[in-house]
Write an enzyme that holds these catalytic residues in place. Structure first.
Site, PDB file in Angstrom:
ATOM      1  N   LYS A   1     -30.936 -34.343-102.920  1.00  0.00           N
ATOM      2  CA  LYS A   1     -29.684 -35.070-103.182  1.00  0.00           C
ATOM      3  C   LYS A   1     -28.563 -34.539-102.293  1.00  0.00           C
ATOM      4  O   LYS A   1     -27.762 -35.283-101.786  1.00  0.00           O
ATOM      5  CB  LYS A   1     -29.269 -34.915-104.652  1.00  0.00           C
TER       6      LYS A   1
ATOM      7  N   LYS B   1     -31.666 -47.323 -97.230  1.00  0.00           N
ATOM      8  CA  LYS B   1     -32.138 -47.434 -98.620  1.00  0.00           C
ATOM      9  C   LYS B   1     -33.623 -47.773 -98.655  1.00  0.00           C
ATOM     10  O   LYS B   1     -34.404 -47.150 -99.365  1.00  0.00           O
ATOM     11  CB  LYS B   1     -31.325 -48.502 -99.355  1.00  0.00           C
TER      12      LYS B   1
ATOM     13  N   ARG C   1     -23.454 -36.043-117.144  1.00  0.00           N
ATOM     14  CA  ARG C   1     -22.187 -36.766-116.946  1.00  0.00           C
ATOM     15  C   ARG C   1     -21.129 -35.895-116.277  1.00  0.00           C
ATOM     16  O   ARG C   1     -20.055 -36.389-115.911  1.00  0.00           O
ATOM     17  CB  ARG C   1     -21.639 -37.275-118.288  1.00  0.00           C
TER      18      ARG C   1
ATOM     19  N   GLU D   1     -27.041 -49.446 -93.753  1.00  0.00           N
ATOM     20  CA  GLU D   1     -27.209 -48.880 -95.097  1.00  0.00           C
ATOM     21  C   GLU D   1     -28.417 -49.511 -95.784  1.00  0.00           C
ATOM     22  O   GLU D   1     -29.206 -48.821 -96.437  1.00  0.00           O
ATOM     23  CB  GLU D   1     -25.939 -49.090 -95.918  1.00  0.00           C
TER      24      GLU D   1
ATOM     25  N   ASN E   1     -12.607 -38.516-121.690  1.00  0.00           N
ATOM     26  CA  ASN E   1     -13.343 -38.949-120.508  1.00  0.00           C
ATOM     27  C   ASN E   1     -12.657 -40.201-119.997  1.00  0.00           C
ATOM     28  O   ASN E   1     -12.482 -41.167-120.737  1.00  0.00           O
ATOM     29  CB  ASN E   1     -14.805 -39.271-120.859  1.00  0.00           C
ATOM     30  N   GLY E   2     -12.239 -40.208-118.736  1.00  0.00           N
ATOM     31  CA  GLY E   2     -11.591 -41.387-118.149  1.00  0.00           C
ATOM     32  C   GLY E   2     -10.486 -40.956-117.206  1.00  0.00           C
ATOM     33  O   GLY E   2     -10.399 -39.788-116.827  1.00  0.00           O
TER      34      GLY E   2
ATOM     35  N   GLU F   1     -35.763 -44.806 -97.298  1.00  0.00           N
ATOM     36  CA  GLU F   1     -35.802 -43.522 -98.015  1.00  0.00           C
ATOM     37  C   GLU F   1     -36.455 -43.629 -99.386  1.00  0.00           C
ATOM     38  O   GLU F   1     -36.983 -42.652 -99.888  1.00  0.00           O
ATOM     39  CB  GLU F   1     -34.423 -42.904 -98.122  1.00  0.00           C
TER      40      GLU F   1
ATOM     41  N   HIS G   1     -31.473 -57.010 -76.380  1.00  0.00           N
ATOM     42  CA  HIS G   1     -31.522 -55.950 -75.355  1.00  0.00           C
ATOM     43  C   HIS G   1     -32.698 -55.021 -75.575  1.00  0.00           C
ATOM     44  O   HIS G   1     -32.676 -53.875 -75.159  1.00  0.00           O
ATOM     45  CB  HIS G   1     -30.196 -55.172 -75.361  1.00  0.00           C
TER      46      HIS G   1
ATOM     47  N   TRP H   1     -16.357 -33.474-115.342  1.00  0.00           N
ATOM     48  CA  TRP H   1     -16.533 -33.830-113.939  1.00  0.00           C
ATOM     49  C   TRP H   1     -15.128 -34.009-113.405  1.00  0.00           C
ATOM     50  O   TRP H   1     -14.497 -35.030-113.668  1.00  0.00           O
ATOM     51  CB  TRP H   1     -17.358 -35.115-113.792  1.00  0.00           C
TER      52      TRP H   1
ATOM     53  N   CYS I   1     -17.085 -37.759-117.523  1.00  0.00           N
ATOM     54  CA  CYS I   1     -17.280 -36.509-118.263  1.00  0.00           C
ATOM     55  C   CYS I   1     -18.047 -36.864-119.531  1.00  0.00           C
ATOM     56  O   CYS I   1     -18.333 -38.030-119.802  1.00  0.00           O
ATOM     57  CB  CYS I   1     -15.934 -35.909-118.647  1.00  0.00           C
TER      58      CYS I   1
HETATM   59  C1  AGP Z   1     -28.269 -41.492 -98.934  1.00  0.00           C
HETATM   60  O1  AGP Z   1     -28.998 -42.387 -99.772  1.00  0.00           O
HETATM   61  C2  AGP Z   1     -29.015 -40.189 -98.740  1.00  0.00           C
HETATM   62  N1  AGP Z   1     -29.318 -39.608 -99.966  1.00  0.00           N
HETATM   63  C3  AGP Z   1     -28.350 -39.274 -97.720  1.00  0.00           C
HETATM   64  O2  AGP Z   1     -28.384 -39.944 -96.488  1.00  0.00           O
HETATM   65  C4  AGP Z   1     -26.886 -38.866 -97.995  1.00  0.00           C
HETATM   66  O3  AGP Z   1     -26.041 -39.993 -97.880  1.00  0.00           O
HETATM   67  C5  AGP Z   1     -26.482 -37.828 -96.936  1.00  0.00           C
HETATM   68  O4  AGP Z   1     -27.305 -36.701 -97.079  1.00  0.00           O
HETATM   69  C6  AGP Z   1     -25.007 -37.416 -97.037  1.00  0.00           C
HETATM   70  O5  AGP Z   1     -24.773 -36.820 -98.274  1.00  0.00           O
HETATM   71  P1  AGP Z   1     -23.248 -36.479 -98.678  1.00  0.00           P
HETATM   72  O6  AGP Z   1     -22.522 -37.787 -98.819  1.00  0.00           O
HETATM   73  O7  AGP Z   1     -23.354 -35.722 -99.963  1.00  0.00           O
HETATM   74  O8  AGP Z   1     -22.678 -35.652 -97.567  1.00  0.00           O
END
Ligand code: AGP
Length: 609
Positions: free
Chosen positions: A604, A485, A28, A481, A101-102, A488, A504, A75, A2
């Site tokens: 996002k 990264k 925040r 993962e 905040n915490g 994307e 395979h 938050w 927060c």
């Molecule tokens: C991850 O780096 C991406 N931004 C994306 O794959 C994200 O993880 C996915 O859209 C799921 O989002 P969420 O965790 O908010 O559901």
């Protein structure tokens, strides 16, 4: 995470300054906001759920009298984002108000003690106990100075806090204290400020006093006094000048939110270890009794689920089925039923695919559990039980700190299940729990010691057309993962498979110099993984290994390697092993002149199906 703020003005009212400063702390947290000021021995408070501008347009947060006040942008971690849980919080008399905040780990027992002493609580927050503790101290000793009453209260707190307190008892002071949550002071000709972060007061002054953990502040129109919480001894510290632009300041001097959030992971992992036991126990009970468990998510959250399926299996012998949310209906829509349990994982809590899968399962009477970073999100409202991962807002589009927090919560759930089911020895459970506690420091070490290596790898391989990411066992999730990264934010086509799958088919893509990243946690698959490395090496691939320190065997086979500290239990390995992959992707994006915070075509939170 927060944002707190306070100020004492020599000229002019505090409220407009507080609101404008909270606005600069909105990154925040932004689910509720509140301001409190003092004038003529009376405290004035305005607060509500909602973003600052929305609440201001309804309540006019500037319209509060007095030259001294505090404010908070929230938050939610404890208590949904409702007006009743918005800060500031007050004691029974309304003469003491607090912003914080915490996470107060021992708030439940403190609350019980205070209720037994007759205190009446109105919110579900941990913060409110601070106001009542101060009140109780002053009730027991009316001669106590405000600073001492706050000090005694703060000494009872366990967990993280940056707290600011005002009271009609001494209406010319703001009392602050810090442990783990950030707190800074700003000093100008016309005012003194306290805030969670420099951006809050940067437009007014660049004279900053950094406050350390375990320090206690008394702000007054005469200036500031710093004391140590443990012995109240004075700390002499002069202001320093910061030459950040406001834009830089919001990123705390980091060039991008993504790298800032990568660096936040030690702190967010510590916060994730301060979960509310009650909810973890409840969720693990549901999982323990389920006839079948689906782990449903998208993107990075899906990779957390994939890793969790190994954790649940290896620690609790609980079979769970990780499913891409977008495929859930096709794959399980007909079979999911009243005996099914869905653990939906979504940092935003708003991902349309995940919510659609939840709705489908709910319509067939399945039990819905949630793991999310946003309290008050749709997922928290549709879940029978949910737990907040407490990572704080993640601004960068690429999930980094929220991924490792999800893994920590899922590991804690797997440990609880393991205890319930008694499938592994107590020693093994204790060792894993102990290592989990140590992970924040381990992650800090990796960031500090391997950042340069990741930068060099990005430079060396920036022209690669394709990357492979391979792992075995739980490291398969880490490999997936790492691939996501790099794809994307650096737009490099990348391929990830369980290493055993390469022969395979995918191995046909290997040609001289193609970089293959191997995730080499020291686990049961380590020997077999060496065979996979040899397969790739024999075909001319460039081997990049993420290894445990001292893994000389794999280092000798690698063209490049990044080391993580040794002794990390296999089931926890995705947390530390993900860090070099996050850094590699970030620096690769920079090498290619891209902005890692705003990758093309991505949002996002994907709220469309
Ligand atoms: C991850 O780096 C991406 N931004 C994306 O794959 C994200 O993880 C996915 O859209 C799921 O989002 P969420 O965790 O908010 O559901």
């Amino acid at each position: 995470m927060c944002g707190i703020f306070g100020c004492i003005m020599k000229q002019g009212n505090a409220a407009p300054i507080i609101r404008a400063s909270l606005k600069r702390l909105e990154y925040r947290g932004y689910d509720s906001v509140g301001v409190a000021t003092i004038q003529d021995g009376k405290i004035y408070v305005k607060k509500d759920q909602g973003k600052i501008d929305d609440v201001h347009s309804i309540l006019n947060l500037d319209d509060l009298p007095g030259n001294l006040g505090i404010g908070h942008t929230r938050w939610a971690t404890h208590g949904a984002p409702l007006k009743i849980n918005a800060h500031p919080h007050s004691d029974c008399t309304g003469q003491i108000v607090v912003v914080h905040n915490g996470i107060i780990e021992n708030f439940s027992e403190l609350k019980l003690e205070l209720e037994n002493n007759g205190h009446k609580f109105v919110s579900k927050t941990d913060t409110e106990v601070i106001a009542h503790l101060i009140e109780e101290n002053l009730r027991k000793n009316p001669e106590l100075e405000l600073a001492n009453a706050v000090l005694e209260a703060v000494k009872r707190l366990e967990g993280s806090y940056a707290v600011a307190v005002i009271s009609t008892r001494e209406p010319d002071k703001i009392i602050c204290a810090r442990n783990e949550s950030p707190l800074v002071l700003g000093i100008s000709e016309n005012a003194v400020y306290c805030a969670s972060d420099i951006p809050a007061f940067l437009p007014f002054t660049n004279k900053v006093v950094l406050i350390n953990d375990g320090e206690f502040i008394i702000l007054s129109s005469k200036g500031y006094e710093i004391r140590r919480i443990n012995d109240f001894s004075i700390v002499a510290r002069e202001p320093e000048i910061v030459d950040w632009t406001p834009e830089m300041a919001v990123k705390q001097g980091y060039p991008h939110f993504m790298i800032k959030e990568i660096h936040e992971q030690p702190a967010t992992l510590r916060n994730t270890l301060r979960m509310q036991e009650h909810y973890l126990d409840l969720i693990s009970t549901f999982l323990d009794r389920a006839r079948e468990v689906f782990l449903v998510a998208c993107g990075t959250s899906y990779h957390a689920c994939l890793a969790a399926s190994y954790m649940f299996s290896k620690l609790a012998f609980l079979p769970t089925y990780p499913v891409y949310a977008s495929e859930f209906m096709e794959q399980h829509g007909k079979s999911v039923n009243i005996d099914s349990t869905i653990l939906a994982v979504s940092q935003s809590g708003e991902t349309a695919d995940t919510l659609a899968a939840v709705t489908c399962a709910q319509q067939r009477a399945a039990t819905i559990l949630g793991l999310t970073n946003v309290i008050g999100s749709t997922l928290t409202r549709v879940s029978r039980v949910y737990v907040g991962q407490q990572s704080g807002p993640e601004i960068g589009v690429a999930a980094t700190k929220t991924f490792t927090s999800q893994l920590s919560v899922l590991a804690q759930l797997a440990l609880r299940l393991s205890k319930k089911r008694g499938k592994i020895s107590q020693d093994e459970m204790d060792d894993i729990a102990e290592r989990l506690e140590k992970l924040p420091d381990i992650v800090e070490t990796i960031i500090q010691t391997q950042k340069e290596k990741a930068k060099q790898l990005a430079k060396k391989y920036k022209d690669a057309k394709t990357f492979f990411f391979l792992g075995r066992g739980v490291s398969t999730a880490t490999a997936y993962e790492g691939r996501l990264k790099l794809m994307e934010i650096a737009y490099i086509p990348s391929i990830a498979f369980p290493a055993g799958e390469s022969k395979h088919g995918p191995i046909s893509l290997i040609e001289a110099g193609l970089p293959v990243v191997f995730i080499c946690a020291k686990d049961g698959a380590h020997k077999t993984l060496i065979g996979n490395i040899m397969e790739m090496k024999a075909r001319g691939a460039s081997i990049i290994a993420i290894v445990e320190e001292g893994d000389e065997e794999i280092k000798a086979l690698s063209d490049d390697y990044v080391e993580v500290p040794k002794g990390i239990p296999e089931v926890l390995s995705p947390i530390p092993f993900a860090i070099p992959l996050q850094l590699l992707a970030y620096y690769m994006a920079l090498e290619k002149g891209l902005n890692p915070d705003t990758p093309r075509n991505l949002a996002k939170s994907v709220t469309v199906k």
